[in-house]
Design an enzyme around this catalytic site. Structure first.
Site, PDB file in Angstrom:
ATOM      1  N   CYS A 114       0.809  -1.219   0.000  1.00 49.87           N
ATOM      2  CA  CYS A 114       0.000   0.000   0.000  1.00 49.87           C
ATOM      3  C   CYS A 114       0.845   1.272   0.000  1.00 49.87           C
ATOM      4  CB  CYS A 114      -0.940   0.007   1.197  1.00 49.87           C
ATOM      5  SG  CYS A 114      -2.157  -1.328   1.158  1.00 49.87           S
ATOM      6  N   HIS A 262      -3.648   7.188   1.366  1.00 52.26           N
ATOM      7  CA  HIS A 262      -3.907   5.892   0.742  1.00 52.26           C
ATOM      8  C   HIS A 262      -5.314   5.453   1.110  1.00 52.26           C
ATOM      9  CE1 HIS A 262      -4.013   1.687  -0.087  1.00 52.26           C
ATOM     10  NE2 HIS A 262      -3.927   1.348   1.191  1.00 52.26           N
ATOM     11  N   ASN A 292     -10.004  -0.499  -2.009  1.00 49.58           N
ATOM     12  CA  ASN A 292      -8.563  -0.344  -1.772  1.00 49.58           C
ATOM     13  C   ASN A 292      -7.813  -0.940  -2.958  1.00 49.58           C
ATOM     14  OD1 ASN A 292      -5.895  -0.566  -0.963  1.00 49.58           O
ATOM     15  ND2 ASN A 292      -6.365  -1.282   1.101  1.00 49.58           N
TER      16      ASN A 292
END
EC number: 2.3.1.180
Length: 335
Positions: A114, A262, A292
């Site tokens: 991530c 993020h 995500n």
């Protein structure tokens, strides 16, 4: 010493929309349960054959390159961030280099999950600062849908992730008042297994072992996440690394014009927004419609925010991420 600036942005997401109601047909879940815990309403899952990790990266990169006004011959270096490469090896960087028809430039693959795009920007920035390269193509792309456990057993992870790609062209700039001000990256491997996909791995269970065992209860090759533990660490590290960037540049929270975190979980983003006292117009979230997308989430969100006119010349833009590894980082840039 030179500075680097983002001269072009682009993103691509598959056309196939998967809603929470769609997921409720294949696992024990519902729209309200997912929204309450993650803020996600829908995500994209690939269906087209060309929507591989490198293929989506190519589509995003072409948009970014066109907007930057650069051609294949102008790209000096490729940094490609992903946790879901087309092949175990080689990495997607060289596949993108081939498809775009770039010169025989270096293609570096980043495995920081991530935080991958933050790490990639940091690396690209250093190469430009030293004068080694002029135009660096930075890509974050992920295909999660092919590796998720789409049953009730895997719902805690599978409802969160989506597919997509984002790209940026970093270009040399001599304008001291524009571009990346600083980057800050960290890791803490002692928590590696709290958010991980263990197999297949060359040092452990490999594909041949999994096939030979044919064990329906084997979950080593599907993602695992200790959700509460990850959440608690994420909100701490997000805060630390944003403050680190502000302090490094003698700036305060009041100087932030746009925070793009993020897109891990809307609840994490809202926690950070509240902690820093930022109004809604200074934080950009799009996890509601994409889920995500790991290394792709920041470039997709950054591109959408810029396209919507939410980022203007002279703005202080803060990018921040936290993810598997654990890894985390921030980028401070003056638009």
């Amino acid at each position: 010493m030179f500075k680097s600036k983002i001269s072009g942005l682009g993103y691509y997401v598959p056309e196939n929309v998967v809603t929470n109601d769609d997921l409720s047909k294949v696992m024990d879940t519902n729209h309200e349960w997912i929204v309450e815990r993650t803020g996600i309403h829908e995500r994209r899952h690939k269906k087209l054959e060309e929507d591989t990790t490198s293929g989506m990266g190519v589509k995003a990169a072409r948009i970014a390159m066109e907007r930057a006004g650069v051609e294949a011959k102008d790209i000096d270096f490729v940094v490609f961030a992903t946790l879901s490469p087309d092949y175990y090896f080689p990495g997607p960087g060289v596949l993108l280099q081939r498809e775009l028809g770039l010169n025989t430039v270096a293609a570096l693959d980043i495995r920081a999950q991530c935080s991958g795009f933050i790490y990639a920007l940091s690396i690209a920035d250093q190469y430009i600062k030293t004068g080694m390269y002029k135009n660096v193509l930075v890509v974050g792309s992920e295909v999660h849908s092919a590796g998720l456990d789409m049953t009730t057993r895997g719902r805690g992870v599978s409802v969160i992730f989506g597919d997509g790609a984002g790209a940026a062209v970093l270009t040399r700039s001599e304008n001291e008042n524009q571009g990346i001000l600083s980057t800050h990256i960290h890791s803490q491997g002692e928590h590696a297994e709290e958010l991980a996909l263990i197999a297949p791995g060359m040092g452990g269970r490999w594909v041949t072992d999994i096939l030979e065992d044919n064990n329906p209860d084997d979950i080593s090759y599907t993602p695992y996440m200790n959700g509460q533990f990850v959440f608690k660490n994420a909100v701490v590290r997000f805060s630390e690394v944003i403050n680190e960037g502000l302090e490094a540049n003698n700036l305060g929270v009041e100087d932030i014009d746009m925070l793009i975190p993020h897109q891990a979980n809307l609840r994490i983003s809202q926690y950070i927004q509240h902690k820093f006292g930022l109004p809604d117009d200074k934080v950009f979230n799009n996890i509601q419609k994409y889920g995500n997308t790991t290394a792709a989430s920041i470039p997709i969100a950054l591109t959408e925010a810029w396209e919507a006119g939410k980022i203007k010349e002279g703005d202080l833009v803060v990018l921040a991420a936290f993810g598997s590894g654990f890894t985390w980082g921030s980028v401070m840039l003056r638009w």
